[in-house]
Design a protein around this motif. Structure first.
Motif, mmCIF file in Angstrom:
data_model
loop_
_atom_site.group_PDB
_atom_site.id
_atom_site.type_symbol
_atom_site.label_atom_id
_atom_site.label_comp_id
_atom_site.label_asym_id
_atom_site.label_seq_id
_atom_site.Cartn_x
_atom_site.Cartn_y
_atom_site.Cartn_z
ATOM 1 N N TRP A 36 0.823 -1.239 0.126
ATOM 2 C CA TRP A 36 -0.311 -0.231 0.490
ATOM 3 C C TRP A 36 0.564 1.508 -0.236
ATOM 4 O O TRP A 36 2.062 1.427 1.021
ATOM 5 C CB TRP A 36 -0.744 -0.238 0.902
ATOM 6 N N ASN A 37 0.442 2.252 -0.310
ATOM 7 C CA ASN A 37 0.968 3.408 0.195
ATOM 8 C C ASN A 37 -0.492 4.146 0.881
ATOM 9 O O ASN A 37 -0.780 3.884 0.962
ATOM 10 C CB ASN A 37 0.532 3.969 -1.507
ATOM 11 N N TRP A 38 0.583 4.939 1.776
ATOM 12 C CA TRP A 38 0.927 5.964 2.843
ATOM 13 C C TRP A 38 0.765 7.064 2.796
ATOM 14 O O TRP A 38 1.615 7.447 2.185
ATOM 15 C CB TRP A 38 1.414 4.898 4.497
ATOM 16 N N ARG A 39 0.205 7.104 4.085
ATOM 17 C CA ARG A 39 -0.021 8.922 4.277
ATOM 18 C C ARG A 39 0.527 8.951 5.315
ATOM 19 O O ARG A 39 -0.223 8.803 6.258
ATOM 20 C CB ARG A 39 -0.750 10.142 3.589
ATOM 21 N N LEU A 40 0.980 10.573 6.251
ATOM 22 C CA LEU A 40 0.812 11.252 7.317
ATOM 23 C C LEU A 40 -0.221 12.126 7.499
ATOM 24 O O LEU A 40 0.699 13.219 6.104
ATOM 25 C CB LEU A 40 2.198 10.826 8.192
ATOM 26 N N VAL A 41 -0.307 12.319 8.793
ATOM 27 C CA VAL A 41 -1.236 14.105 7.825
ATOM 28 C C VAL A 41 -0.980 14.605 9.748
ATOM 29 O O VAL A 41 -1.012 14.052 10.631
ATOM 30 C CB VAL A 41 -2.266 13.702 8.036
ATOM 31 N N TYR A 53 -2.906 6.327 7.269
ATOM 32 C CA TYR A 53 -3.337 5.983 6.300
ATOM 33 C C TYR A 53 -3.225 5.305 5.924
ATOM 34 O O TYR A 53 -2.182 6.358 4.597
ATOM 35 C CB TYR A 53 -5.216 6.646 6.718
ATOM 36 N N PRO A 54 -3.798 3.812 5.201
ATOM 37 C CA PRO A 54 -3.257 4.283 3.782
ATOM 38 C C PRO A 54 -3.902 4.398 2.489
ATOM 39 O O PRO A 54 -5.694 4.366 3.269
ATOM 40 C CB PRO A 54 -3.543 2.281 3.891
ATOM 41 N N GLU A 55 -3.887 4.897 1.546
ATOM 42 C CA GLU A 55 -4.114 5.433 0.616
ATOM 43 C C GLU A 55 -4.679 4.102 -0.492
ATOM 44 O O GLU A 55 -4.318 3.235 -1.418
ATOM 45 C CB GLU A 55 -3.736 5.814 -0.661
ATOM 46 N N ILE A 56 -6.513 4.174 -0.197
ATOM 47 C CA ILE A 56 -6.639 3.090 -0.847
ATOM 48 C C ILE A 56 -7.125 3.166 -2.367
ATOM 49 O O ILE A 56 -8.324 4.094 -2.967
ATOM 50 C CB ILE A 56 -8.254 2.129 -0.394
ATOM 51 N N SER A 57 -7.220 1.993 -3.840
ATOM 52 C CA SER A 57 -7.676 2.344 -5.046
ATOM 53 C C SER A 57 -7.824 1.078 -5.243
ATOM 54 O O SER A 57 -8.772 0.703 -4.820
ATOM 55 C CB SER A 57 -6.458 2.253 -5.704
ATOM 56 N N SER A 58 -8.489 1.595 -6.305
ATOM 57 C CA SER A 58 -9.560 -0.148 -7.183
ATOM 58 C C SER A 58 -8.150 -0.886 -7.320
ATOM 59 O O SER A 58 -9.466 -1.730 -7.537
ATOM 60 C CB SER A 58 -9.325 0.846 -8.609
ATOM 61 N N LEU A 59 -6.981 -1.300 -7.253
ATOM 62 C CA LEU A 59 -6.436 -2.025 -6.773
ATOM 63 C C LEU A 59 -6.349 -2.686 -5.634
ATOM 64 O O LEU A 59 -6.336 -3.729 -5.570
ATOM 65 C CB LEU A 59 -4.888 -2.472 -7.192
ATOM 66 N N PRO A 65 -5.524 -3.159 4.871
ATOM 67 C CA PRO A 65 -4.124 -3.822 5.801
ATOM 68 C C PRO A 65 -5.000 -3.792 6.942
ATOM 69 O O PRO A 65 -5.611 -2.997 7.692
ATOM 70 C CB PRO A 65 -3.018 -2.529 5.726
ATOM 71 N N ILE A 66 -4.285 -4.983 7.675
ATOM 72 C CA ILE A 66 -4.275 -4.872 9.029
ATOM 73 C C ILE A 66 -3.084 -5.205 9.303
ATOM 74 O O ILE A 66 -2.214 -5.587 9.489
ATOM 75 C CB ILE A 66 -4.787 -6.707 9.379
ATOM 76 N N ALA A 67 -2.629 -3.713 10.619
ATOM 77 C CA ALA A 67 -1.359 -3.391 10.704
ATOM 78 C C ALA A 67 -0.492 -3.486 12.344
ATOM 79 O O ALA A 67 -1.479 -3.626 13.098
ATOM 80 C CB ALA A 67 -1.129 -1.834 10.060
ATOM 81 N N ASP A 119 4.457 -5.486 11.574
ATOM 82 C CA ASP A 119 3.939 -6.762 10.398
ATOM 83 C C ASP A 119 2.697 -6.350 9.574
ATOM 84 O O ASP A 119 1.841 -4.636 10.162
ATOM 85 C CB ASP A 119 3.081 -8.210 11.069
ATOM 86 N N LEU A 120 2.050 -6.737 8.521
ATOM 87 C CA LEU A 120 1.380 -5.573 7.281
ATOM 88 C C LEU A 120 0.222 -7.327 7.100
ATOM 89 O O LEU A 120 0.809 -8.132 6.699
ATOM 90 C CB LEU A 120 1.518 -5.403 6.445
#
Length: 326
Positions: A36-41, A53-59, A65-67, A119-120
């Protein structure tokens, strides 16, 4: 380096903030950990809070993710001080249901947000139990199951074995042709008038029978994922010794996935001993660029007493390089 860029290694992400100033909202660039691609804010209302949070896409919309992770804030103001959130275990994260950490302590000057993923996991699209995404790359799904099963049965049932392998605490029968096909070192043993050819015995006294069995299972295409992870350091030594290049690379890639404070110094020594450049780079990054050397000072002092002098020199050279740029 901008204030939005996040630096990463295999399981670790660090966002360096030079000065938050009067900002009430700041979002990092996306960074990739696992699938996954992630972002911090950073958000500032009454108090400052950190979101992950992870960026959720169509793929990957069906595989949230269970992090499991540890998140820290390391502040350079007034000495190196760290705020540590209690370890988060098996938390499913979605774009709308992210992780939020409200900070009760104001931050000033330079600070680092440090996220170490332990773990992911994700689940199969048709449901079932979750599994770690870091074991996915080691799988036999693309191999011919029937042929591999038959070859594996030759080993497990000792069908027409023609050579004995003596490990440190036991013996196992194997087949010259298969071992020679998988290892140029074994091929040389059986092609020349060496004692292994004459006596039909190979002595591998530096491996236990359990590790030797797993090594042979790999050679015969019949290895189990969990056995690989349990014995991968022994497998790395054997792969290097007998020139099984695909096994060596599989071990190399696997060792990149779970570098942490408990194993980074051992991994660094393995990277030097077995010429694993990517592993060395990741260990150096973890220790120096990500500042984890400060968390294991006692272990590092023991390390410099016994490690290869050239390797120690490389570590200190990296330390000086990073400190010059800080």
């Amino acid at each position: 380096m901008t204030d939005t860029r996040v630096e990463t290694t295999s399981r670790l992400a660090q966002w360096r903030i030079d000065n938050l100033g009067l900002s009430t909202y700041r979002k990092s660039d996306p960074f990739k950990i696992g699938k996954w691609n992630w972002r911090l804010v950073l958000e500032k209302n009454r108090n400052l809070s950190i979101r992950l949070y992870p960026e959720i896409s169509s793929l990957n919309k069906d595989s949230h993710p269970i992090a499991s992770f540890i998140i820290r804030v390391v502040c350079s103001l007034g000495g190196r001080k760290a705020l540590v959130h209690p370890e988060v275990r098996d938390k499913q994260l979605k774009s709308g249901e992210d992780f939020v950490w409200p900070l009760e302590v104001p931050l000033g000057g330079r600070f680092i947000i440090d996220v170490e993923f332990l773990d992911l996991k994700t689940t199969y699209q048709n449901g079932g139990e979750s599994y770690s995404v870091w074991t996915e790359h080691f799988t036999q799904k693309d191999l011919c199951a029937t042929a591999l099963s038959s070859i594996g049965k030759m080993l497990s049932d000792s069908i027409h074995t023609d050579i004995i392998i003596n490990a440190s605490n036991g013996s196992i029968g194997a087949h010259r042709a298969i071992m020679a096909a998988r290892s140029p070192v074994f091929k040389t043993m059986f092609s020349h008038d060496l004692k292994e050819k004459e006596m039909s015995v190979i002595n591998i006294s530096d491996m236990s029978i359990e590790s030797c069995q797993v090594f042979l299972n790999y050679i015969y295409g019949n290895i189990i994922d969990q056995d690989f992870f349990t014995h991968r350091l022994d497998l790395l030594r054997a792969a290097d010794k007998y020139d099984v290049t695909d096994l060596k690379e599989a071990c190399h890639e696997s060792l990149l996935d779970d570098i942490d404070a408990n194993n980074v110094l051992e991994r660094l020594q393995y990277s030097s001993l077995y010429h694993l450049p990517k592993l060395k780079i990741c260990c150096m990054q973890y220790l120096v660029r990500f500042g984890k050397i400060f968390d294991i000072v006692e272990d590092f002092n023991v390390f410099i007493q016994s490690a290869d002098r050239e390797l120690i020199g490389e570590v200190f050279s990296e330390v000086l390089s990073v400190w010059k740029g800080f």
